[in-house]
Design a protein around this motif. Structure first.
Motif, PDB file in Angstrom:
ATOM      1  N   PHE A 128       0.803  -1.227   0.000  1.00  0.00           N
ATOM      2  CA  PHE A 128       0.000   0.000   0.000  1.00  0.00           C
ATOM      3  C   PHE A 128       0.838   1.280   0.000  1.00  0.00           C
ATOM      4  CE2 PHE A 128      -2.487  -3.185   2.479  1.00  0.00           C
ATOM      5  CZ  PHE A 128      -3.440  -3.444   1.513  1.00  0.00           C
ATOM      6  N   GLY A 129       2.137   1.175  -0.277  1.00  0.00           N
ATOM      7  CA  GLY A 129       2.986   2.352  -0.241  1.00  0.00           C
ATOM      8  C   GLY A 129       3.350   2.745   1.183  1.00  0.00           C
ATOM      9  N   VAL A 130       3.780   4.000   1.353  1.00  0.00           N
ATOM     10  CA  VAL A 130       4.194   4.482   2.675  1.00  0.00           C
ATOM     11  C   VAL A 130       3.708   5.915   2.878  1.00  0.00           C
ATOM     12  CG1 VAL A 130       6.259   3.029   2.795  1.00  0.00           C
ATOM     13  CG2 VAL A 130       6.406   5.303   1.767  1.00  0.00           C
ATOM     14  N   ASN A 131       3.700   6.330   4.144  1.00  0.00           N
ATOM     15  CA  ASN A 131       3.428   7.722   4.522  1.00  0.00           C
ATOM     16  C   ASN A 131       2.112   8.252   3.970  1.00  0.00           C
ATOM     17  OD1 ASN A 131       5.914   7.672   5.813  1.00  0.00           O
ATOM     18  ND2 ASN A 131       6.990   8.678   4.129  1.00  0.00           N
ATOM     19  N   GLN A 132       1.109   7.399   3.873  1.00  0.00           N
ATOM     20  CA  GLN A 132      -0.192   7.832   3.347  1.00  0.00           C
ATOM     21  C   GLN A 132      -1.092   8.304   4.484  1.00  0.00           C
ATOM     22  OE1 GLN A 132      -1.699   4.582   1.023  1.00  0.00           O
ATOM     23  NE2 GLN A 132       0.009   4.597  -0.393  1.00  0.00           N
ATOM     24  N   SER A 133      -0.628   9.299   5.204  1.00  0.00           N
ATOM     25  CA  SER A 133      -1.411   9.792   6.339  1.00  0.00           C
ATOM     26  C   SER A 133      -0.991  11.206   6.681  1.00  0.00           C
ATOM     27  CB  SER A 133      -1.220   8.892   7.562  1.00  0.00           C
ATOM     28  OG  SER A 133      -1.843   9.449   8.686  1.00  0.00           O
ATOM     29  N   GLY A 134      -1.966  12.051   7.050  1.00  0.00           N
ATOM     30  CA  GLY A 134      -1.663  13.399   7.503  1.00  0.00           C
ATOM     31  C   GLY A 134      -1.063  13.425   8.887  1.00  0.00           C
ATOM     32  N   VAL A 135      -1.013  12.252   9.554  1.00  0.00           N
ATOM     33  CA  VAL A 135      -0.450  12.188  10.893  1.00  0.00           C
ATOM     34  C   VAL A 135       1.024  12.557  10.889  1.00  0.00           C
ATOM     35  CG1 VAL A 135       0.012  10.626  12.829  1.00  0.00           C
ATOM     36  CG2 VAL A 135      -2.130  10.457  11.585  1.00  0.00           C
ATOM     37  N   VAL A 136       1.719  12.263   9.781  1.00  0.00           N
ATOM     38  CA  VAL A 136       3.139  12.571   9.686  1.00  0.00           C
ATOM     39  C   VAL A 136       3.376  14.053   9.958  1.00  0.00           C
ATOM     40  CG1 VAL A 136       5.136  12.560   8.157  1.00  0.00           C
ATOM     41  CG2 VAL A 136       3.484  10.688   8.059  1.00  0.00           C
ATOM     42  N   PHE A 137       2.473  14.889   9.490  1.00  0.00           N
ATOM     43  CA  PHE A 137       2.594  16.335   9.670  1.00  0.00           C
ATOM     44  C   PHE A 137       2.655  16.697  11.146  1.00  0.00           C
ATOM     45  CE2 PHE A 137       0.409  20.349  10.524  1.00  0.00           C
ATOM     46  CZ  PHE A 137       1.156  21.238   9.768  1.00  0.00           C
ATOM     47  N   TRP A 138       1.788  16.102  11.968  1.00  0.00           N
ATOM     48  CA  TRP A 138       1.740  16.452  13.383  1.00  0.00           C
ATOM     49  C   TRP A 138       2.971  15.956  14.123  1.00  0.00           C
ATOM     50  CZ3 TRP A 138      -1.237  20.220  14.298  1.00  0.00           C
ATOM     51  CH2 TRP A 138      -2.404  20.391  13.555  1.00  0.00           C
ATOM     52  N   GLY A 139       3.521  14.843  13.702  1.00  0.00           N
ATOM     53  CA  GLY A 139       4.766  14.386  14.301  1.00  0.00           C
ATOM     54  C   GLY A 139       5.880  15.379  14.058  1.00  0.00           C
ATOM     55  N   GLN A 140       5.895  15.982  12.873  1.00  0.00           N
ATOM     56  CA  GLN A 140       6.918  16.967  12.543  1.00  0.00           C
ATOM     57  C   GLN A 140       6.718  18.272  13.321  1.00  0.00           C
ATOM     58  OE1 GLN A 140       6.815  17.310   8.278  1.00  0.00           O
ATOM     59  NE2 GLN A 140       7.050  15.105   8.013  1.00  0.00           N
ATOM     60  N   VAL A 141       5.461  18.677  13.513  1.00  0.00           N
ATOM     61  CA  VAL A 141       5.182  19.886  14.294  1.00  0.00           C
ATOM     62  C   VAL A 141       5.688  19.711  15.728  1.00  0.00           C
ATOM     63  CG1 VAL A 141       3.360  21.297  15.310  1.00  0.00           C
ATOM     64  CG2 VAL A 141       3.213  20.606  12.909  1.00  0.00           C
ATOM     65  N   VAL A 142       5.397  18.551  16.320  1.00  0.00           N
ATOM     66  CA  VAL A 142       5.867  18.288  17.684  1.00  0.00           C
ATOM     67  C   VAL A 142       7.391  18.285  17.730  1.00  0.00           C
ATOM     68  CG1 VAL A 142       5.959  16.550  19.515  1.00  0.00           C
ATOM     69  CG2 VAL A 142       3.798  17.034  18.365  1.00  0.00           C
ATOM     70  N   ALA A 143       8.029  17.667  16.741  1.00  0.00           N
ATOM     71  CA  ALA A 143       9.491  17.628  16.699  1.00  0.00           C
ATOM     72  C   ALA A 143      10.079  19.028  16.559  1.00  0.00           C
ATOM     73  CB  ALA A 143       9.957  16.745  15.542  1.00  0.00           C
ATOM     74  N   LEU A 144       9.451  19.864  15.743  1.00  0.00           N
ATOM     75  CA  LEU A 144       9.908  21.246  15.585  1.00  0.00           C
ATOM     76  C   LEU A 144       9.864  21.991  16.918  1.00  0.00           C
ATOM     77  CD1 LEU A 144      10.580  23.464  13.289  1.00  0.00           C
ATOM     78  CD2 LEU A 144       8.216  24.154  13.621  1.00  0.00           C
ATOM     79  N   LEU A 145       8.768  21.817  17.655  1.00  0.00           N
ATOM     80  CA  LEU A 145       8.616  22.475  18.950  1.00  0.00           C
ATOM     81  C   LEU A 145       9.609  21.915  19.964  1.00  0.00           C
ATOM     82  CD1 LEU A 145       4.710  22.646  19.151  1.00  0.00           C
ATOM     83  CD2 LEU A 145       6.303  24.496  18.571  1.00  0.00           C
ATOM     84  N   ILE A 146       9.862  20.619  19.902  1.00  0.00           N
ATOM     85  CA  ILE A 146      10.835  20.008  20.811  1.00  0.00           C
ATOM     86  C   ILE A 146      12.222  20.576  20.564  1.00  0.00           C
ATOM     87  CG2 ILE A 146      12.069  17.855  21.287  1.00  0.00           C
ATOM     88  CD1 ILE A 146       9.415  16.394  20.964  1.00  0.00           C
ATOM     89  N   GLY A 147      12.591  20.682  19.294  1.00  0.00           N
ATOM     90  CA  GLY A 147      13.900  21.250  18.968  1.00  0.00           C
ATOM     91  C   GLY A 147      14.040  22.674  19.454  1.00  0.00           C
ATOM     92  N   ALA A 148      12.994  23.496  19.240  1.00  0.00           N
ATOM     93  CA  ALA A 148      13.037  24.889  19.684  1.00  0.00           C
ATOM     94  C   ALA A 148      13.069  24.966  21.212  1.00  0.00           C
ATOM     95  CB  ALA A 148      11.824  25.640  19.141  1.00  0.00           C
ATOM     96  N   GLY A 149      12.248  24.125  21.874  1.00  0.00           N
ATOM     97  CA  GLY A 149      12.211  24.141  23.325  1.00  0.00           C
ATOM     98  C   GLY A 149      13.520  23.681  23.940  1.00  0.00           C
ATOM     99  N   PHE A 150      14.119  22.661  23.348  1.00  0.00           N
ATOM    100  CA  PHE A 150      15.402  22.163  23.848  1.00  0.00           C
ATOM    101  C   PHE A 150      16.484  23.244  23.769  1.00  0.00           C
ATOM    102  CE2 PHE A 150      19.528  20.158  23.135  1.00  0.00           C
ATOM    103  CZ  PHE A 150      19.608  19.309  24.225  1.00  0.00           C
ATOM    104  N   MET A 151      16.529  23.936  22.641  1.00  0.00           N
ATOM    105  CA  MET A 151      17.549  24.971  22.481  1.00  0.00           C
ATOM    106  C   MET A 151      17.296  26.149  23.418  1.00  0.00           C
ATOM    107  SD  MET A 151      20.362  25.510  20.970  1.00  0.00           S
ATOM    108  CE  MET A 151      20.368  24.280  19.676  1.00  0.00           C
ATOM    109  N   ARG A 152      16.044  26.459  23.672  1.00  0.00           N
ATOM    110  CA  ARG A 152      15.720  27.560  24.596  1.00  0.00           C
ATOM    111  C   ARG A 152      16.146  27.195  26.025  1.00  0.00           C
ATOM    112  NH1 ARG A 152      12.973  32.162  24.566  1.00  0.00           N
ATOM    113  NH2 ARG A 152      12.014  32.885  26.483  1.00  0.00           N
ATOM    114  N   LEU A 153      15.905  25.944  26.430  1.00  0.00           N
ATOM    115  CA  LEU A 153      16.326  25.497  27.771  1.00  0.00           C
ATOM    116  C   LEU A 153      17.847  25.507  27.886  1.00  0.00           C
ATOM    117  CD1 LEU A 153      13.862  22.532  28.407  1.00  0.00           C
ATOM    118  CD2 LEU A 153      13.851  24.800  29.489  1.00  0.00           C
ATOM    119  N   LYS A 154      18.524  25.186  26.786  1.00  0.00           N
ATOM    120  CA  LYS A 154      19.991  25.159  26.798  1.00  0.00           C
ATOM    121  C   LYS A 154      20.556  26.547  27.044  1.00  0.00           C
ATOM    122  CE  LYS A 154      24.005  23.573  24.209  1.00  0.00           C
ATOM    123  NZ  LYS A 154      24.762  24.817  24.404  1.00  0.00           N
ATOM    124  N   ARG A 155      19.813  27.572  26.635  1.00  0.00           N
ATOM    125  CA  ARG A 155      20.274  28.945  26.884  1.00  0.00           C
ATOM    126  C   ARG A 155      20.419  29.223  28.383  1.00  0.00           C
ATOM    127  NH1 ARG A 155      16.693  32.797  22.810  1.00  0.00           N
ATOM    128  NH2 ARG A 155      17.705  32.179  20.854  1.00  0.00           N
TER     129      ARG A 155
END
Length: 233
Positions: free
Chosen positions: A206-233
């Motif tokens: 059936f192929g791969v990545n056939q879901s809009g859920v992938v988008f939300w995983g990336q949004v959470v990862a983006l926020l995690i990266g930003a939050g991690f760097m802010r805490l590191k400050r």
């Protein structure tokens, strides 16, 4: 718009970033070989993230007292990490590696080699967990390092919001060099996800990545990266 470099000088060689790029390329070349031999579908379905398999095994283990199901949980949990090194199309691998090349080296320079590797793997695994929680019944494999790259982008933007990214703008056959603010690439990163189906590999059934859920995983990862760097400050 193709990012090629930034204006942040790195003191140390981004060795881990080079290794990550090399591993991703090596796995993709292996995928091409498997596609020619007709084994790619088996490989991706074995090592890619399939939320239904993990959520189903956890349900059997917890609510039906099936101790053998824990073996499946442990085995399939490896896909949280292995899946981020598997890609489903030429556009996906090229897009991810391009962003990894431009933004990853600077983030590694800030975090250091060991912490950067842990950051990359943890961000990819957390993005995968979000996808499982968002759609636990999904039976189509979810693959790609998009979550890890999104976290790197979030960390970079938090640290260098005003950095200038050297960019090439293809215009028919003319390539125009321009500079764009780093913050712009948060928007562009998510826009280019729409084009990751270009040059897709043949991955049955059936192929791969056939879901809009992938988008939300990336949004959470983006926020995690930003939050991690802010805490590191």
């Amino acid at each position: 718009m193709i990012p090629i470099s930034d204006n942040i000088r790195c003191r140390n060689k981004p060795i881990i970033n080079y290794w990550l790029i090399g591993i991703n390329l090596a796995v993709f070349l292996w995928e091409l070989q498997l596609e020619f031999s007709g084994e790619l579908g088996y490989f991706v379905n074995s090592w890619g993230l399939i939320p239904a398999q993990i959520s189903g095994a956890i349900t059997n283990a917890l609510f039906f007292n099936n101790s053998a199901a824990w073996i499946i949980v442990v085995w399939r949990s490896f896909s949280l990490l292995f899946g981020i090194f598997i890609h489903g199309s030429f556009s996906q691998i090229l897009g991810n590696l391009l962003f990894l090349w431009v933004f990853g080296k600077t983030v590694e320079n800030i975090l250091g080699h060991g912490r950067y590797l842990r950051f990359y793997l943890a961000a990819g695994a957390i993005a995968s967990l979000v996808q499982i929680l968002a759609e636990p019944s999904l039976t189509v494999p979810l693959i790609g390092g998009n979550g890890a790259i999104a976290a790197i982008l979030g960390a970079y933007i938090m640290k260098f919001p005003k950095a200038k990214i050297d960019t090439i703008l293809p215009l028919i056959i003319v390539y125009i060099p321009i500079q764009l603010p780093a913050f712009f690439y948060i928007f562009w990163w998510f826009v280019q996800q729409l084009f990751y189906g270009i040059g897709s590999l043949n991955i049955p059934p059936f192929g791969v990545n056939q879901s809009g859920v992938v988008f939300w995983g990336q949004v959470v990862a983006l926020l995690i990266g930003a939050g991690f760097m802010r805490l590191k400050r």
